[in-house]
Design a protein around this motif. Structure first.
Motif, PDB file in Angstrom:
ATOM      1  N   GLN A   1       0.742  -1.384  -0.027  1.00  0.00           N
ATOM      2  CA  GLN A   1       0.132   0.000  -0.073  1.00  0.00           C
ATOM      3  C   GLN A   1       0.934   1.214  -0.073  1.00  0.00           C
ATOM      4  O   GLN A   1       0.665   2.223  -0.751  1.00  0.00           O
ATOM      5  CB  GLN A   1      -0.945  -0.048   1.055  1.00  0.00           C
ATOM      6  N   PRO A   2       1.984   1.528   0.828  1.00  0.00           N
ATOM      7  CA  PRO A   2       2.819   2.554   0.643  1.00  0.00           C
ATOM      8  C   PRO A   2       3.518   2.847  -0.537  1.00  0.00           C
ATOM      9  O   PRO A   2       3.625   3.904  -1.039  1.00  0.00           O
ATOM     10  CB  PRO A   2       3.619   2.590   2.010  1.00  0.00           C
ATOM     11  N   THR A   3       3.800   1.793  -1.275  1.00  0.00           N
ATOM     12  CA  THR A   3       4.459   1.695  -2.469  1.00  0.00           C
ATOM     13  C   THR A   3       3.309   2.315  -3.658  1.00  0.00           C
ATOM     14  O   THR A   3       3.769   3.403  -4.442  1.00  0.00           O
ATOM     15  CB  THR A   3       4.990   0.630  -2.847  1.00  0.00           C
ATOM     16  N   ILE A   4       2.417   1.841  -3.696  1.00  0.00           N
ATOM     17  CA  ILE A   4       1.304   2.015  -4.459  1.00  0.00           C
ATOM     18  C   ILE A   4       0.890   3.446  -4.255  1.00  0.00           C
ATOM     19  O   ILE A   4       0.592   4.327  -5.205  1.00  0.00           O
ATOM     20  CB  ILE A   4      -0.116   1.293  -4.378  1.00  0.00           C
ATOM     21  N   SER A   5       0.774   4.010  -2.923  1.00  0.00           N
ATOM     22  CA  SER A   5       0.503   5.366  -2.687  1.00  0.00           C
ATOM     23  C   SER A   5       1.430   6.355  -3.069  1.00  0.00           C
ATOM     24  O   SER A   5       0.979   7.456  -3.794  1.00  0.00           O
ATOM     25  CB  SER A   5       0.171   5.591  -1.031  1.00  0.00           C
ATOM     26  N   GLN A   6       2.886   5.928  -3.007  1.00  0.00           N
ATOM     27  CA  GLN A   6       3.666   6.744  -3.598  1.00  0.00           C
ATOM     28  C   GLN A   6       3.722   7.146  -5.079  1.00  0.00           C
ATOM     29  O   GLN A   6       3.743   8.142  -5.456  1.00  0.00           O
ATOM     30  CB  GLN A   6       4.988   6.065  -3.036  1.00  0.00           C
ATOM     31  N   HIS A   7       3.349   6.074  -5.759  1.00  0.00           N
ATOM     32  CA  HIS A   7       3.112   5.977  -7.326  1.00  0.00           C
ATOM     33  C   HIS A   7       1.993   6.858  -7.562  1.00  0.00           C
ATOM     34  O   HIS A   7       2.119   7.717  -8.562  1.00  0.00           O
ATOM     35  CB  HIS A   7       3.188   4.615  -7.969  1.00  0.00           C
ATOM     36  N   LEU A   8       0.928   6.782  -6.850  1.00  0.00           N
ATOM     37  CA  LEU A   8      -0.190   7.635  -7.054  1.00  0.00           C
ATOM     38  C   LEU A   8      -0.153   8.930  -6.917  1.00  0.00           C
ATOM     39  O   LEU A   8      -0.688   9.790  -7.789  1.00  0.00           O
ATOM     40  CB  LEU A   8      -1.570   6.987  -6.199  1.00  0.00           C
ATOM     41  N   LYS A   9       0.605   9.502  -5.995  1.00  0.00           N
ATOM     42  CA  LYS A   9       1.082  10.612  -5.497  1.00  0.00           C
ATOM     43  C   LYS A   9       1.868  11.286  -6.636  1.00  0.00           C
ATOM     44  O   LYS A   9       1.767  12.435  -7.208  1.00  0.00           O
ATOM     45  CB  LYS A   9       1.922  10.621  -4.214  1.00  0.00           C
ATOM     46  N   GLU A  10       2.904  10.283  -7.273  1.00  0.00           N
ATOM     47  CA  GLU A  10       3.554  10.866  -8.337  1.00  0.00           C
ATOM     48  C   GLU A  10       2.958  11.195  -9.352  1.00  0.00           C
ATOM     49  O   GLU A  10       2.867  12.212 -10.275  1.00  0.00           O
ATOM     50  CB  GLU A  10       4.696   9.806  -8.547  1.00  0.00           C
ATOM     51  N   LEU A  11       1.897  10.307  -9.818  1.00  0.00           N
ATOM     52  CA  LEU A  11       1.137  10.267 -11.132  1.00  0.00           C
ATOM     53  C   LEU A  11       0.079  11.594 -10.641  1.00  0.00           C
ATOM     54  O   LEU A  11      -0.309  12.391 -11.957  1.00  0.00           O
ATOM     55  CB  LEU A  11       0.025   9.112 -11.373  1.00  0.00           C
ATOM     56  N   LYS A  12      -0.345  11.694  -9.591  1.00  0.00           N
ATOM     57  CA  LYS A  12      -1.189  13.010  -9.305  1.00  0.00           C
ATOM     58  C   LYS A  12      -0.451  14.335  -9.414  1.00  0.00           C
ATOM     59  O   LYS A  12      -0.991  15.254 -10.139  1.00  0.00           O
ATOM     60  CB  LYS A  12      -2.047  12.747  -7.949  1.00  0.00           C
ATOM     61  N   ASN A  13       0.716  14.434  -8.997  1.00  0.00           N
ATOM     62  CA  ASN A  13       1.712  15.554  -9.115  1.00  0.00           C
ATOM     63  C   ASN A  13       1.944  15.899 -10.227  1.00  0.00           C
ATOM     64  O   ASN A  13       1.969  17.097 -10.905  1.00  0.00           O
ATOM     65  CB  ASN A  13       2.979  15.360  -8.171  1.00  0.00           C
ATOM     66  N   LEU A  14       2.019  14.852 -11.062  1.00  0.00           N
ATOM     67  CA  LEU A  14       2.252  14.839 -12.704  1.00  0.00           C
ATOM     68  C   LEU A  14       1.063  15.606 -13.552  1.00  0.00           C
ATOM     69  O   LEU A  14       0.986  15.803 -14.371  1.00  0.00           O
ATOM     70  CB  LEU A  14       2.781  13.803 -13.387  1.00  0.00           C
ATOM     71  N   GLY A  15      -0.068  15.441 -12.863  1.00  0.00           N
ATOM     72  CA  GLY A  15      -1.276  15.647 -13.382  1.00  0.00           C
ATOM     73  C   GLY A  15      -1.894  14.728 -14.231  1.00  0.00           C
ATOM     74  O   GLY A  15      -3.181  14.955 -14.995  1.00  0.00           O
ATOM     75  N   LEU A  16      -1.533  13.561 -14.329  1.00  0.00           N
ATOM     76  CA  LEU A  16      -1.986  12.539 -15.147  1.00  0.00           C
ATOM     77  C   LEU A  16      -3.346  11.882 -14.501  1.00  0.00           C
ATOM     78  O   LEU A  16      -4.276  11.241 -15.411  1.00  0.00           O
ATOM     79  CB  LEU A  16      -0.990  11.550 -15.706  1.00  0.00           C
ATOM     80  N   ILE A  17      -3.377  11.898 -13.258  1.00  0.00           N
ATOM     81  CA  ILE A  17      -4.648  11.244 -12.781  1.00  0.00           C
ATOM     82  C   ILE A  17      -5.074  12.396 -11.786  1.00  0.00           C
ATOM     83  O   ILE A  17      -4.506  13.157 -11.369  1.00  0.00           O
ATOM     84  CB  ILE A  17      -4.387   9.828 -11.878  1.00  0.00           C
ATOM     85  N   LYS A  18      -6.449  12.187 -11.128  1.00  0.00           N
ATOM     86  CA  LYS A  18      -7.022  13.221 -10.236  1.00  0.00           C
ATOM     87  C   LYS A  18      -7.554  12.162  -9.297  1.00  0.00           C
ATOM     88  O   LYS A  18      -7.891  10.876  -9.406  1.00  0.00           O
ATOM     89  CB  LYS A  18      -7.960  13.979 -11.007  1.00  0.00           C
ATOM     90  N   GLY A  19      -7.847  12.728  -7.817  1.00  0.00           N
ATOM     91  CA  GLY A  19      -8.596  12.002  -6.961  1.00  0.00           C
ATOM     92  C   GLY A  19      -9.551  12.475  -6.352  1.00  0.00           C
ATOM     93  O   GLY A  19      -9.474  13.871  -5.985  1.00  0.00           O
ATOM     94  N   ASP A  20     -10.629  12.047  -5.582  1.00  0.00           N
ATOM     95  CA  ASP A  20     -11.513  12.589  -4.962  1.00  0.00           C
ATOM     96  C   ASP A  20     -11.575  11.759  -3.774  1.00  0.00           C
ATOM     97  O   ASP A  20     -11.645  10.410  -3.783  1.00  0.00           O
ATOM     98  CB  ASP A  20     -13.047  12.377  -5.693  1.00  0.00           C
ATOM     99  N   VAL A  21     -11.800  12.577  -2.704  1.00  0.00           N
ATOM    100  CA  VAL A  21     -12.057  11.975  -1.056  1.00  0.00           C
ATOM    101  C   VAL A  21     -13.304  11.384  -1.054  1.00  0.00           C
ATOM    102  O   VAL A  21     -14.358  12.006  -1.354  1.00  0.00           O
ATOM    103  CB  VAL A  21     -11.608  13.028  -0.185  1.00  0.00           C
ATOM    104  N   GLU A  22     -13.358  10.035  -0.696  1.00  0.00           N
ATOM    105  CA  GLU A  22     -14.663   9.484  -0.610  1.00  0.00           C
ATOM    106  C   GLU A  22     -14.700   8.850   0.893  1.00  0.00           C
ATOM    107  O   GLU A  22     -13.913   7.670   1.207  1.00  0.00           O
ATOM    108  CB  GLU A  22     -15.332   8.348  -1.637  1.00  0.00           C
ATOM    109  N   GLY A  23     -15.124   9.518   1.919  1.00  0.00           N
ATOM    110  CA  GLY A  23     -14.954   8.934   3.286  1.00  0.00           C
ATOM    111  C   GLY A  23     -13.208   8.855   3.571  1.00  0.00           C
ATOM    112  O   GLY A  23     -12.792   9.999   3.594  1.00  0.00           O
ATOM    113  N   THR A  24     -13.009   7.855   4.181  1.00  0.00           N
ATOM    114  CA  THR A  24     -11.605   7.820   4.427  1.00  0.00           C
ATOM    115  C   THR A  24     -10.640   7.565   3.345  1.00  0.00           C
ATOM    116  O   THR A  24      -9.639   7.301   3.515  1.00  0.00           O
ATOM    117  CB  THR A  24     -11.402   7.009   5.728  1.00  0.00           C
ATOM    118  N   SER A  25     -10.981   7.195   2.061  1.00  0.00           N
ATOM    119  CA  SER A  25     -10.185   6.783   1.248  1.00  0.00           C
ATOM    120  C   SER A  25     -10.441   7.931  -0.081  1.00  0.00           C
ATOM    121  O   SER A  25     -11.030   8.760  -0.201  1.00  0.00           O
ATOM    122  CB  SER A  25     -10.484   5.574   0.366  1.00  0.00           C
ATOM    123  N   VAL A  26      -9.300   7.755  -1.113  1.00  0.00           N
ATOM    124  CA  VAL A  26      -9.279   8.607  -2.177  1.00  0.00           C
ATOM    125  C   VAL A  26      -9.389   7.784  -3.481  1.00  0.00           C
ATOM    126  O   VAL A  26      -8.643   6.673  -3.539  1.00  0.00           O
ATOM    127  CB  VAL A  26      -7.906   9.348  -2.246  1.00  0.00           C
TER     128      VAL A  26
END
Length: 110
Positions: free
Chosen positions: A54-79
């Motif tokens: 999970q921490p590794t996936i989260s780091q890659h998601l963060k990188e992709l989001k910072n690059l602007g290729l993905i976006k995330g919406d908060v739903e409860g306790t998850s994104v």
């Protein structure tokens, strides 16, 4: 290790390098492929799908989001993440122009 000195390069060169960074790790490629495959937002199943912690996936998601290729919406306790179609289209245009430079050349240069 020295600094990247990105200010020495044009905005276009820096943008191409940032977009290329998204494809610099197979986990990020796998995440993008999965997001395209399901064609919807994904919250928790990336760990099971990709097979990384999970921490590794989260780091890659963060990188992709910072690059602007993905976006995330908060739903409860998850994104929940999905492809940012506008940014993806921009990236394709920028990268296509860069990769198609050779199509304007005729003959062998060496």
């Amino acid at each position: 290790m020295g600094l990247a000195k990105t200010e020495m390069f044009t905005d276009d060169q820096n943008e191409i390098a940032l977009f290329a960074k998204a494809f610099g790790h197979p986990a990020r490629v796998a995440i993008l492929q999965h997001l395209f495959k399901i064609n919807s937002c994904v919250c928790g199943d990336l760990v099971n799908e990709i097979g990384l912690a999970q921490p590794t996936i989260s780091q890659h998601l963060k990188e992709l989001k910072n690059l602007g290729l993905i976006k995330g919406d908060v739903e409860g306790t998850s994104v929940c993440y999905c492809i940012d179609n506008e940014s993806w289209s921009k990236m394709k245009k920028v990268m296509s122009a860069f990769l198609d430079q050779d199509l304007t050349k005729t003959g062998d240069c060496c």
